[in-house]
Design a protein around this motif. Structure first.
Motif, PDB file in Angstrom:
ATOM      1  N   LEU A 190      51.050 -57.821  20.648  1.00  0.00           N
ATOM      2  CA  LEU A 190      51.942 -57.811  19.149  1.00  0.00           C
ATOM      3  C   LEU A 190      53.690 -57.811  19.514  1.00  0.00           C
ATOM      4  O   LEU A 190      53.337 -56.546  20.905  1.00  0.00           O
ATOM      5  N   SER A 191      54.269 -57.295  18.604  1.00  0.00           N
ATOM      6  CA  SER A 191      55.311 -57.545  18.577  1.00  0.00           C
ATOM      7  C   SER A 191      55.660 -56.947  17.465  1.00  0.00           C
ATOM      8  O   SER A 191      55.989 -58.394  16.641  1.00  0.00           O
ATOM      9  N   HIS A 192      56.372 -55.563  17.195  1.00  0.00           N
ATOM     10  CA  HIS A 192      56.940 -55.475  16.167  1.00  0.00           C
ATOM     11  C   HIS A 192      57.891 -55.091  16.119  1.00  0.00           C
ATOM     12  O   HIS A 192      57.536 -53.768  16.569  1.00  0.00           O
ATOM     13  N   GLY A 193      59.237 -55.063  15.238  1.00  0.00           N
ATOM     14  CA  GLY A 193      60.637 -54.358  14.987  1.00  0.00           C
ATOM     15  C   GLY A 193      61.068 -55.143  16.675  1.00  0.00           C
ATOM     16  O   GLY A 193      60.495 -55.282  17.712  1.00  0.00           O
ATOM     17  N   ALA A 194      62.954 -55.199  16.066  1.00  0.00           N
ATOM     18  CA  ALA A 194      63.340 -54.998  17.746  1.00  0.00           C
ATOM     19  C   ALA A 194      63.442 -54.069  18.318  1.00  0.00           C
ATOM     20  O   ALA A 194      63.999 -53.041  17.698  1.00  0.00           O
ATOM     21  N   ASN A 195      63.788 -53.678  19.258  1.00  0.00           N
ATOM     22  CA  ASN A 195      64.424 -53.345  20.010  1.00  0.00           C
ATOM     23  C   ASN A 195      64.534 -53.471  21.455  1.00  0.00           C
ATOM     24  O   ASN A 195      63.362 -54.127  22.443  1.00  0.00           O
TER      25      ASN A 195
END
Length: 242
Positions: A66-71
Motif C-alpha cells: 500500500l502506498s497512500h499520499g506523497a511523502n
C-alpha cells in the motif's frame, strides 16, 4: 537511592545487574534467526505498508502492498529497508549491549530503567556519528517479564549538518515484545521525530512504524539458501533500527 536499597530490589527474581544481563541476552538472537513481518509506516496523512518474507523467492521477499499520499521521507525509509536485503534485521536490537556507554541502573520495585550515553560505533556513518555522539538513552524493562519494554534516544544539544540545517530535536523511541518460544526480544513499533531547519525557519517531521504478523524461523528451515545475519558485535542500535 541508597545502594543497599537498590540491591534489595529484584526484577524477575534477579538483582538489577543480572536482570539487565538477562534482558540484553534476549536481545541477541542466534545469527540464523529470521522473521517474516508486516509493517505500516505513517507520516502525517501518508501511509506505506510493506511485507517481508525471508522464505519467499528473492523477487517477492520484500513487497510494498500500500502506498497512500506523497511523502519523500517515508519513501526513503522504505527504500532503505528494501536495500538492506535482510529487512528483518530491523526487528532486533542485538547490538544494544555495545551501545551502552556510561550506563546507570535506577528504578523502583515495579520498574527498572537504565540511563546511558550512546557509544559511537565504528559502523556509524558520518551523519549517524554526528547524532550518536550527542545521544543519551533510557532503557526500560517490562515489570511483568523483566525483558525489554522500550528504549528512547534523544540528542543533548543541537546538531548542525554539512548542508547548513540545524537539528534542534531528534528523538527515537522503540517498543519491544518478547517471544518465550524463541527467547528473543524484538521491536514492535518505533517513532522518530526531528525538528530543525535553516535560516531561522523550522519544521517538525515525524514517522511512526507498527510491526505486525511477526513469525520467526531459522535460515535453514525448508531447505532455504539464505545467508545468516552477521554476529552482533559492532553495529549500533541507532544505525540498525532507524
Amino acid at each position: 537511592m541508597p545502594a543497599f536499597l537498590l540491591f534489595a530490589i529484584t526484577w524477575a527474581g534477579l538483582p538489577p545487574e543480572q536482570a539487565l544481563e538477562r534482558a540484553l541476552d534476549a536481545a541477541e538472537p542466534p545469527g540464523a534467526l529470521r522473521a517474516a513481518f508486516h509493517a505500516t509506516l505513517t507520516a502525517g496523512n501518508a501511509v506505506r505498508r510493506i511485507e517481508f518474507d525471508p522464505y519467499a523467492d528473492p523477487a517477492n521477499r520484500f513487497r510494498v502492498t500500500l502506498s497512500h499520499g506523497a511523502n519523500d521521507e517515508l519513501d526513503a525509509v522504505v527504500q532503505g529497508w528494501r536495500d538492506e536485503g535482510q529487512a528483518d534485521t530491523r526487528l532486533f536490537a542485538d547490538d544494544l549491549r555495545v551501545s551502552l556507554g556510561d550506563a546507570r541502573i535506577a528504578g523502583a520495585a515495579d520498574s527498572m530503567a537504565v540511563s546511558f550515553r550512546h557509544k559511537v560505533s565504528i559502523n556509524d556513518g558520518p551523519i549517524d556519528a554526528e547524532f550518536s555522539a550527542r545521544m543519551v538513552g533510557r532503557l526500560q524493562l517490562d515489570p511483568r517479564t523483566g525483558y525489554l519494554q522500550s528504549i528512547a534516544y534523544d540528542i543533548e544539544r543541537p546538531v548542525k549538518l554539512d548542508n547548513g540545517t540545524t537539528v534542534d530535536q531528534y528523538n527515537q523511541t522503540y517498543q519491544f515484545g518478547y517471544s518465550s518460544r524463541w527467547d528473543v526480544s524484538f521491536v514492535t513499533a518505533y517513532d522518530l521525530t526531528a525538528k530543525g531547519g535553516q535560516w531561522g525557519m523550522s519544521e517538525t517531521r515525524s514517522i511512526h512504524v507498527e510491526l505486525t504478523d511477526i513469525a520467526f524461523g531459522f535460515a535453514g528451515d525448508s531447505g532455504q539458501d539464505l545467508e545468516a545475519k552477521p554476529s552482533p558485535d559492532t553495529t549500533a542500535l541507532t544505525a540498525n533500527l532507524r
